[in-house]
Design a protein around this motif. Structure first.
Motif, PDB file in Angstrom:
ATOM      1  N   GLY A 130     -87.327  44.498  53.588  1.00  0.00           N
ATOM      2  CA  GLY A 130     -86.355  43.862  52.714  1.00  0.00           C
ATOM      3  C   GLY A 130     -84.946  43.884  53.285  1.00  0.00           C
ATOM      4  O   GLY A 130     -84.599  44.719  54.115  1.00  0.00           O
ATOM      5  N   ALA A 131     -84.142  42.947  52.833  1.00  0.00           N
ATOM      6  CA  ALA A 131     -82.742  42.868  53.268  1.00  0.00           C
ATOM      7  C   ALA A 131     -81.887  42.445  52.076  1.00  0.00           C
ATOM      8  O   ALA A 131     -82.379  41.855  51.116  1.00  0.00           O
ATOM      9  N   THR A 132     -80.603  42.778  52.160  1.00  0.00           N
ATOM     10  CA  THR A 132     -79.693  42.401  51.086  1.00  0.00           C
ATOM     11  C   THR A 132     -79.487  40.888  51.101  1.00  0.00           C
ATOM     12  O   THR A 132     -79.547  40.262  52.155  1.00  0.00           O
ATOM     13  N   PRO A 133     -79.239  40.284  49.929  1.00  0.00           N
ATOM     14  CA  PRO A 133     -79.181  38.821  49.863  1.00  0.00           C
ATOM     15  C   PRO A 133     -77.981  38.185  50.573  1.00  0.00           C
ATOM     16  O   PRO A 133     -78.135  37.172  51.246  1.00  0.00           O
ATOM     17  N   ALA A 134     -76.806  38.751  50.441  1.00  0.00           N
ATOM     18  CA  ALA A 134     -75.620  38.087  50.984  1.00  0.00           C
ATOM     19  C   ALA A 134     -75.429  38.320  52.480  1.00  0.00           C
ATOM     20  O   ALA A 134     -75.175  37.380  53.233  1.00  0.00           O
ATOM     21  N   GLU A 164     -72.777  45.019  48.505  1.00  0.00           N
ATOM     22  CA  GLU A 164     -73.852  45.505  49.352  1.00  0.00           C
ATOM     23  C   GLU A 164     -73.346  46.592  50.298  1.00  0.00           C
ATOM     24  O   GLU A 164     -73.994  47.622  50.479  1.00  0.00           O
ATOM     25  N   ASN A 191     -67.856  37.953  49.429  1.00  0.00           N
ATOM     26  CA  ASN A 191     -69.313  38.015  49.262  1.00  0.00           C
ATOM     27  C   ASN A 191     -69.890  39.169  50.054  1.00  0.00           C
ATOM     28  O   ASN A 191     -69.545  39.378  51.213  1.00  0.00           O
ATOM     29  N   GLY A 192     -70.756  39.908  49.428  1.00  0.00           N
ATOM     30  CA  GLY A 192     -71.443  41.007  50.089  1.00  0.00           C
ATOM     31  C   GLY A 192     -70.716  42.336  50.032  1.00  0.00           C
ATOM     32  O   GLY A 192     -71.211  43.326  50.560  1.00  0.00           O
ATOM     33  N   GLY A 224     -77.653  40.243  54.520  1.00  0.00           N
ATOM     34  CA  GLY A 224     -78.894  40.457  55.254  1.00  0.00           C
ATOM     35  C   GLY A 224     -79.011  41.841  55.873  1.00  0.00           C
ATOM     36  O   GLY A 224     -79.722  42.026  56.856  1.00  0.00           O
TER      37      GLY A 224
END
Length: 157
Positions: A119-123, A46, A42-43, A125
């Protein structure tokens, strides 16, 4: 001034190298986790996007420094010397400076908006601002190299 330029060139080259290694490692790690260990990392996208932004945009600054941009300059090939050659080079540099300066100004506004937005990335942050800084720095760098090319053009005359 040459020492200052050499320091910038060294920093640009190291950023591009580290970003490229980051892209390579994130793709390799993600593929290994997915296909060897059957685990979805995950991530990873990103991190890949962050490293890619730095690689692409600072790579564009490096291309401006070394004059390795992709061009389709048929008039520059036909008119290499003389007044027409000078005017074509001048026009190309001034257009590049206008575009890069405009984009640099907009990137300042974009960074200010991004700082307010937060803002931040979902997985993972990761603040989105980190990726946008590459855009900001690249247009200022390319505008700076356009100014260098403009000064160099007039010093040759």
């Amino acid at each position: 001034m040459k020492k200052f330029g050499a320091c910038f060139a060294w920093v640009e080259d190291k950023i591009v190298l580290l970003a490229t290694l980051g892209v390579l490692c994130s793709i390799t790690l993600s593929a290994a986790c997915r296909y060897i260990f059957s685990y979805d990392l995950n991530g990873a996208e990103e991190v890949l996007g962050l490293f890619s932004a730095w690689m692409f945009f600072i790579g564009a600054v490096r291309a401006s420094r070394t004059h390795n941009q992709i061009t389709a300059d048929i008039l520059g090939v036909i008119f290499r010397n003389g007044v027409m050659g000078f005017l074509i080079r001048l026009t190309r540099i001034l257009l590049g400076l206008a575009i890069c300066s405009t984009m640099a100004w907009w990137s300042v506004e974009f960074i200010a908006w991004e700082m307010d937005n937060g803002g931040a990335t979902p997985a993972l942050g990761i603040p989105v601002l980190f990726g946008k800084l590459a855009l900001f720095l690249s247009f200022f760098g390319m505008a700076g190299y356009c100014l260098r090319d403009l000064a160099s053009l007039f010093m040759k005359r």
